[in-house]
Design a protein around this motif. Structure first.
Motif, mmCIF file in Angstrom:
data_model
loop_
_atom_site.group_PDB
_atom_site.id
_atom_site.type_symbol
_atom_site.label_atom_id
_atom_site.label_comp_id
_atom_site.label_asym_id
_atom_site.label_seq_id
_atom_site.Cartn_x
_atom_site.Cartn_y
_atom_site.Cartn_z
ATOM 1 N N ASN A 1 41.560 50.873 49.108
ATOM 2 C CA ASN A 1 42.442 50.369 50.160
ATOM 3 C C ASN A 1 42.617 48.856 50.078
ATOM 4 O O ASN A 1 43.736 48.340 50.201
ATOM 5 C CB ASN A 1 41.888 50.760 51.532
ATOM 6 N N TRP A 2 41.519 48.136 49.879
ATOM 7 C CA TRP A 2 41.594 46.677 49.855
ATOM 8 C C TRP A 2 42.315 46.184 48.595
ATOM 9 O O TRP A 2 43.111 45.246 48.658
ATOM 10 C CB TRP A 2 40.198 46.065 49.935
ATOM 11 N N LEU A 3 42.048 46.801 47.453
ATOM 12 C CA LEU A 3 42.689 46.343 46.210
ATOM 13 C C LEU A 3 44.153 46.761 46.151
ATOM 14 O O LEU A 3 44.961 46.079 45.516
ATOM 15 C CB LEU A 3 41.925 46.853 44.987
ATOM 16 N N ARG A 4 44.510 47.846 46.815
ATOM 17 C CA ARG A 4 45.925 48.200 46.916
ATOM 18 C C ARG A 4 46.685 47.101 47.654
ATOM 19 O O ARG A 4 47.760 46.666 47.233
ATOM 20 C CB ARG A 4 46.083 49.531 47.663
ATOM 21 N N THR A 5 46.114 46.627 48.747
ATOM 22 C CA THR A 5 46.744 45.535 49.485
ATOM 23 C C THR A 5 46.776 44.263 48.653
ATOM 24 O O THR A 5 47.791 43.556 48.614
ATOM 25 C CB THR A 5 45.991 45.291 50.809
ATOM 26 N N ALA B 1 39.404 51.338 41.288
ATOM 27 C CA ALA B 1 40.437 50.829 42.188
ATOM 28 C C ALA B 1 41.378 49.856 41.473
ATOM 29 O O ALA B 1 42.563 49.773 41.799
ATOM 30 C CB ALA B 1 39.799 50.153 43.397
ATOM 31 N N CYS B 2 40.849 49.123 40.508
ATOM 32 C CA CYS B 2 41.721 48.217 39.738
ATOM 33 C C CYS B 2 42.774 49.008 38.987
ATOM 34 O O CYS B 2 43.941 48.629 38.947
ATOM 35 C CB CYS B 2 40.879 47.379 38.764
ATOM 36 N N GLY B 3 42.352 50.149 38.389
ATOM 37 C CA GLY B 3 43.287 51.023 37.703
ATOM 38 C C GLY B 3 44.249 50.259 36.815
ATOM 39 O O GLY B 3 43.847 49.467 35.983
ATOM 40 N N ARG B 4 45.539 50.506 37.035
ATOM 41 C CA ARG B 4 46.578 49.790 36.300
ATOM 42 C C ARG B 4 47.130 48.609 37.100
ATOM 43 O O ARG B 4 48.075 47.957 36.672
ATOM 44 C CB ARG B 4 47.709 50.751 35.918
ATOM 45 N N ARG B 5 46.532 48.356 38.268
ATOM 46 C CA ARG B 5 46.970 47.209 39.074
ATOM 47 C C ARG B 5 46.469 45.900 38.483
ATOM 48 O O ARG B 5 47.183 44.907 38.446
ATOM 49 C CB ARG B 5 46.433 47.341 40.498
ATOM 50 N N PHE B 6 45.200 45.897 38.084
ATOM 51 C CA PHE B 6 44.548 44.685 37.599
ATOM 52 C C PHE B 6 43.858 44.956 36.269
ATOM 53 O O PHE B 6 43.304 46.029 36.060
ATOM 54 C CB PHE B 6 43.483 44.206 38.597
ATOM 55 N N GLY B 7 43.903 43.967 35.398
ATOM 56 C CA GLY B 7 43.182 44.062 34.132
ATOM 57 C C GLY B 7 42.465 42.760 33.846
ATOM 58 O O GLY B 7 42.454 41.841 34.662
ATOM 59 N N GLY B 8 41.869 42.686 32.670
ATOM 60 C CA GLY B 8 41.148 41.489 32.298
ATOM 61 C C GLY B 8 39.979 41.194 33.211
ATOM 62 O O GLY B 8 39.687 40.031 33.502
ATOM 63 N N LEU B 9 39.298 42.243 33.688
ATOM 64 C CA LEU B 9 38.169 42.017 34.578
ATOM 65 C C LEU B 9 37.102 41.170 33.891
ATOM 66 O O LEU B 9 36.761 41.422 32.726
ATOM 67 C CB LEU B 9 37.537 43.344 35.009
ATOM 68 N N LEU C 1 29.963 38.772 40.713
ATOM 69 C CA LEU C 1 31.257 38.128 40.872
ATOM 70 C C LEU C 1 32.255 38.850 39.974
ATOM 71 O O LEU C 1 31.958 39.136 38.814
ATOM 72 C CB LEU C 1 31.186 36.662 40.468
ATOM 73 N N VAL C 2 33.426 39.138 40.507
ATOM 74 C CA VAL C 2 34.463 39.839 39.749
ATOM 75 C C VAL C 2 35.782 39.102 39.900
ATOM 76 O O VAL C 2 36.173 38.751 41.015
ATOM 77 C CB VAL C 2 34.640 41.295 40.238
ATOM 78 N N THR C 3 36.448 38.848 38.787
ATOM 79 C CA THR C 3 37.831 38.378 38.826
ATOM 80 C C THR C 3 38.672 39.304 37.960
ATOM 81 O O THR C 3 38.167 39.918 37.012
ATOM 82 C CB THR C 3 37.986 36.919 38.333
ATOM 83 N N ALA C 4 39.948 39.413 38.295
ATOM 84 C CA ALA C 4 40.879 40.237 37.529
ATOM 85 C C ALA C 4 42.282 39.690 37.750
ATOM 86 O O ALA C 4 42.534 38.952 38.709
ATOM 87 C CB ALA C 4 40.795 41.700 37.951
ATOM 88 N N ILE C 5 43.187 40.052 36.858
ATOM 89 C CA ILE C 5 44.551 39.522 36.870
ATOM 90 C C ILE C 5 45.551 40.657 37.092
ATOM 91 O O ILE C 5 45.506 41.684 36.396
ATOM 92 C CB ILE C 5 44.864 38.792 35.555
ATOM 93 N N LYS C 6 46.450 40.471 38.044
ATOM 94 C CA LYS C 6 47.455 41.491 38.337
ATOM 95 C C LYS C 6 48.363 41.699 37.128
ATOM 96 O O LYS C 6 48.962 40.768 36.598
ATOM 97 C CB LYS C 6 48.293 41.070 39.548
ATOM 98 N N GLY C 7 48.442 42.958 36.690
ATOM 99 C CA GLY C 7 49.326 43.325 35.590
ATOM 100 C C GLY C 7 48.753 43.114 34.209
ATOM 101 O O GLY C 7 49.387 43.486 33.218
ATOM 102 N N SER C 8 47.557 42.530 34.114
ATOM 103 C CA SER C 8 46.971 42.287 32.789
ATOM 104 C C SER C 8 46.521 43.598 32.157
ATOM 105 O O SER C 8 46.110 44.532 32.850
ATOM 106 C CB SER C 8 45.776 41.339 32.921
#
Length: 271
Positions: A159-163, A189-197, A214-221
């Motif tokens: 839910n949070w990552l969808r938002t 939850a990142c699925g295909r929304r975020f990559g490059g975790l 700590l986690v970072t990811a990029i939208k569409g990567s």
């Protein structure tokens, strides 16, 4: 009889900013919020959303360190929204108060309801979050405010990552801090929304198990997941922080990504 003190004024970044927090109840911000804020290592003008902001410590820490960051604090609890709003009125926060807004909102809203709550589509360059982390089987607290801040619901990360994905510009950066036990839920939850975790495990001391990550990811990567070198907090058996942790928690540097093509490209970006 002396009056009961129901709130405290707490200083962060070596006194560069302060927040009001409830005393003896609720979730009190500390090291987790400061490390989360350090993940935004972007010197360019940027819009930052802090989801589940509480009293606003993480979002204010971003604004304290980055003079070009414009921050919106999204919080569901009306009481914590009030703490955040009153914190912005403190004289210590005058330097960045005009770059921070506070919005009462349920971050799990969808579509038009989400947009009407101020969670605008494709708007933010960075989304940060320190979501609730207690499993249903964890020991319950009689403190209702703390329970609400710490209780992990089913599909929380979904839910949070969808938002987060909906409100972030393409190529924007997601940043979060949580327990290592949530790694599978986050990846799913990142699925295909975020990559490059990029994941950094946080250990209290050398030889001890990780207690946060700590986690970072990029939208569409479509870049692959990377485990970065672990971060150790304390020197041997003492409670003193290692110098790099002290720098991160006090806003002297940002913990940028290794991926040089992303907004937070500086590994340790001086402010």
């Amino acid at each position: 009889m002396a009056a009961t003190v129901s709130e405290t004024v707490d200083a962060f970044h070596r006194g560069r900013f302060q927040i009001l927090q409830p005393k003896g109840r609720g979730h009190r911000a500390g090291m987790d919020a400061m490390l989360l804020a350090s993940l935004v290592a972007d010197d360019a003008p940027c819009r930052v959303a802090d989801l589940g902001a509480g009293a606003g410590a993480a979002g204010m820490a971003v604004a304290s360190r980055l003079s070009k960051a414009d921050v919106t604090l999204f919080e569901f609890s009306p009481e914590m929204v009030d703490f955040a709003q009153r914190s912005l009125l403190l004289s210590a926060n005058a330097i960045f108060a005009n770059r921070i807004r506070v919005q009462q909102a349920d971050v799990t809203l969808r579509a038009n309801a989400r947009r009407e709550a101020g969670l605008l589509d494709n708007h933010f360059h960075h989304v940060i979050m320190n979501p609730p982390y207690n499993d249903a089987g964890d020991r319950k607290t009689p403190d209702a405010l703390k329970a609400a801040a710490h209780a992990m619901t089913d599909d929380l990360f979904e839910n949070w990552l969808r938002t987060a994905a909906a409100i972030m510009v393409p190529g924007g950066q997601l940043s979060l801090i949580t327990r290592p036990q949530s790694i599978a839920d986050i990846i799913t939850a990142c699925g295909r929304r975020f990559g490059g975790l990029e994941i950094t495990l946080i250990h209290p001391r050398a030889g001890e198990d990780a207690v946060r990550m700590l986690v970072t990811a990029i939208k569409g990567s479509r870049a692959r997941l990377t485990f970065r070198a672990p971060l150790t907090m304390h020197v041997d058996e003492s409670h003193a922080f290692l110098s790099v942790v002290d720098d991160l928690s006090n806003g002297r540097v940002g913990y940028g990504r290794n991926d040089a093509s992303t907004p937070g490209k500086r590994q340790l970006a001086s402010s």
